[in-house]
Design a protein around this motif. Structure first.
Motif, PDB file in Angstrom:
ATOM      1  N   ARG A   1       3.930   9.270   4.650  1.00  0.00           N
ATOM      2  CA  ARG A   1       2.712   8.488   4.438  1.00  0.00           C
ATOM      3  C   ARG A   1       2.158   8.010   5.769  1.00  0.00           C
ATOM      4  N   PRO A   2       0.868   7.714   5.836  1.00  0.00           N
ATOM      5  CA  PRO A   2       0.360   7.010   7.022  1.00  0.00           C
ATOM      6  C   PRO A   2       0.927   5.598   7.034  1.00  0.00           C
TER       7      PRO A   2
ATOM      8  N   ALA B   1       0.518   1.485   8.443  1.00  0.00           N
ATOM      9  CA  ALA B   1      -0.413   0.463   8.910  1.00  0.00           C
ATOM     10  C   ALA B   1       0.384  -0.733   9.417  1.00  0.00           C
TER      11      ALA B   1
ATOM     12  N   GLU C   1      -1.230  -0.381   0.486  1.00  0.00           N
ATOM     13  CA  GLU C   1      -0.191   0.424  -0.140  1.00  0.00           C
ATOM     14  C   GLU C   1      -0.632   0.916  -1.515  1.00  0.00           C
TER      15      GLU C   1
ATOM     16  N   TYR D   1      -0.643   3.837   2.052  1.00  0.00           N
ATOM     17  CA  TYR D   1      -0.003   3.505   3.324  1.00  0.00           C
ATOM     18  C   TYR D   1       1.384   2.898   3.130  1.00  0.00           C
TER      19      TYR D   1
ATOM     20  N   ILE E   1       7.244   8.018   7.312  1.00  0.00           N
ATOM     21  CA  ILE E   1       5.842   7.906   7.702  1.00  0.00           C
ATOM     22  C   ILE E   1       5.468   9.038   8.641  1.00  0.00           C
TER      23      ILE E   1
ATOM     24  N   ARG F   1      -0.169   9.245  12.282  1.00  0.00           N
ATOM     25  CA  ARG F   1      -1.150   8.478  11.499  1.00  0.00           C
ATOM     26  C   ARG F   1      -0.681   7.031  11.394  1.00  0.00           C
TER      27      ARG F   1
END
Length: 356
Positions: free
Chosen positions: A119-120, A122, A147, A152, A189, A193
Motif C-alpha cells: 500500500r502507499p 502516509a 486508510e 493508505y 508498503i 509511494r
C-alpha cells in the motif's frame, strides 16, 4: 475494558496506560480545561459543563476514543508506537510530553493480515505551532480517513517541539521517511509511494523537509553513526513522493505565523529566509496538494497562494485550493466550505503517485 461517556473523567484518566500516555493522542492542554472539581463527573456531563478554547463543547467523544485506542494498544496489540531514535520493545507505550529524542515516534494500527499488494504510506504531521501537537483532529481522524478511503497505511508522527529547535523537528520527519523506506516489507508498503501530510505548523514541517531532505539525511546519518545503527538508511532517500498541506505555515518573511517562527527558530533572524518554503521550490520538489480557508485569522491564506505561485513557476504538479470559510485548525472540516479537501487531495495523490 472499553470506556464510554458514562464513565467519569477520573476513572478513565487514572487507568493505566491512559494515566501516563493520554497526552500522546489527546492534547494535554485540552484535558487541562477540566477543573479538578469536575473530575468525578461523567464524560457526558463534562461535555455540557466545559467548553473548548474555540467555544465548542468539550470533546468527550474524542477523549474516550483516544483512551480506548491506548487500551487497545496495551491489551490487544492493535496499535503500535514505533520509536525512531531509540530502540524500544514492540509493546512500548511512551509517556506523554517528554519532548526529547526518545519521545519521537510513529503511531499506527498493526497489520492483521498479509496485504495483496504493498500500500502507499502516509506520514501525518499534526499542527500546533511547534508548541503542541494536535494528534487527534489532525492525526487520528485523518489517518482513519486515509486508510478507509484512500487505501493508505497511515502513521502519525510525534516530532520534537519547542524547546527543541530547528533542525530537530525536520530531522524527525526525515528519519520517519527513511525508516519506512528501509522497513517497507515489514509494513507492507510501497517505498516509492510515501506521502507526508501536515497541518498548520505540521504543514511547514512537511513542506520544508521536502527541500531540505538531503542535508537532513546527512545529519541523521552522522547522529546515528555515533550509535552504530546508520547502515539501514544509507541507501534510502528522505524525499517524500508527494506532499499534502492543510492551512500550512509557508513563509517566515511575509504575513507569517509569528508563533511558529519563534517556536521553531528561537527567533534566529538568519533562518527566516532559509525556512521560507516558497523561496526554495525547484524542479525536483515533490507534487503538492494544499488548501487554506480565506477567513483564516491564524495563518493567512496568502501563505498557500505564495506556495502555489512558487510551484507553478517551478513546473511542479500541484493543486492548491482556497475555500471561502472555515477558519483555522478545522481538520477534515466536514461542516465547513472546505469539506471536499481530503477527497481532492486523495484524488491528486492517486494521479501523481500511481504505482510503478
Amino acid at each position: 475494558m472499553i470506556f464510554t461517556k458514562q464513565d467519569t473523567y477520573e476513572k478513565i484518566r487514572n487507568t493505566p496506560p491512559v494515566d501516563r500516555a493520554i497526552g500522546n493522542l489527546f492534547p494535554t492542554c485540552w484535558s487541562e480545561r477540566i477543573p479538578p472539581s469536575l473530575f468525578s463527573h461523567t464524560m457526558e456531563q463534562i461535555e455540557s459543563e466545559v467548553t473548548m478554547e474555540w467555544g465548542a463543547p468539550f470533546l468527550s467523544d474524542a477523549f474516550v476514543e483516544c483512551a480506548n485506542i491506548l487500551m487497545d494498544a496495551a491489551n490487544n496489540n492493535r496499535y503500535q508506537f514505533i520509536s525512531l531514535w531509540e530502540p524500544k520493545e514492540p509493546d512500548w507505550i511512551p509517556d506523554a510530553d517528554l519532548n526529547r529524542a526518545d519521545s519521537v515516534w510513529l503511531f499506527t494500527e498493526n497489520l492483521t493480515k498479509q496485504a495483496k499488494s504493498p500500500r502507499p504510506a502516509a506520514i501525518l504531521c499534526p499542527g500546533g505551532g511547534y508548541e503542541m501537537i494536535s494528534a487527534y483532529s489532525e492525526g487520528i481522524q485523518l489517518a482513519q480517513r486515509m486508510e478507509r478511503d484512500g487505501g493508505y497505511k497511515a502513521f502519525i508522527l510525534n516530532y520534537r517541539i519547542t524547546p527543541n529547535f530547528y533542525p530537530l523537528p525536520q530531522m524527525d520527519l526525515a528519519l520517519a521517511i527513511l525508516h519506512l523506506r528501509a522497513h517497507a516489507n515489514l509494513y507492507q508498503i510501497d517505498p516509492n509511494r510515501i506521502v507526508v501530510v501536515g497541518a498548520s505548523a505540521g504543514g511547514h514541517l512537511c513542506a520544508s523537509e521536502a527541500y531540505l531532505h538531503s542535508q537532513l539525511k546527512q545529519e541523521i546519518l552522522a547522529e546515528l553513526s555515533k550509535k552504530g545503527n546508520a547502515n539501514d538508511y544509507e541507501g534510502c532517500s528522505a524525499r517524500p513522493d508527494a506532499v499534502g498541506l492543510l492551512y500550512p505555515v509557508i513563509s517566515f518573511t511575509s504575513e507569517y505565523h509569528e508563533g511558529s517562527y519563534l517556536a521553531l527558530t528561537k527567533g534566529q533572524a538568519d533562518l527566516r529566509e532559509s525556512l521560507s518554503v516558497e523561496t526554495h521550490i525547484k524542479k525536483d520538489y515533490p507534487p503538492t496538494y494544499a488548501f487554506a480557508n480565506k477567513d483564516d485569522d491564524a495563518v493567512p491564506s496568502s501563505n498557500t497562494k505564495r506556495l502555489e505561485y512558487a510551484l507553478q513557476n517551478a513546473g511542479i504538479p500541484h493543486l492548491c485550493d482556497i475555500f471561502p470559510t472555515g477558519g483555522h485548525g478545522v481538520g477534515l472540516g466536514y461542516d465547513c466550505s472546505c469539506k471536499s479537501w481530503s477527497e481532492r487531495m486523495l484524488d491528486f495523490f492517486a494521479k501523481e503517485c500511481a504505482p510503478g
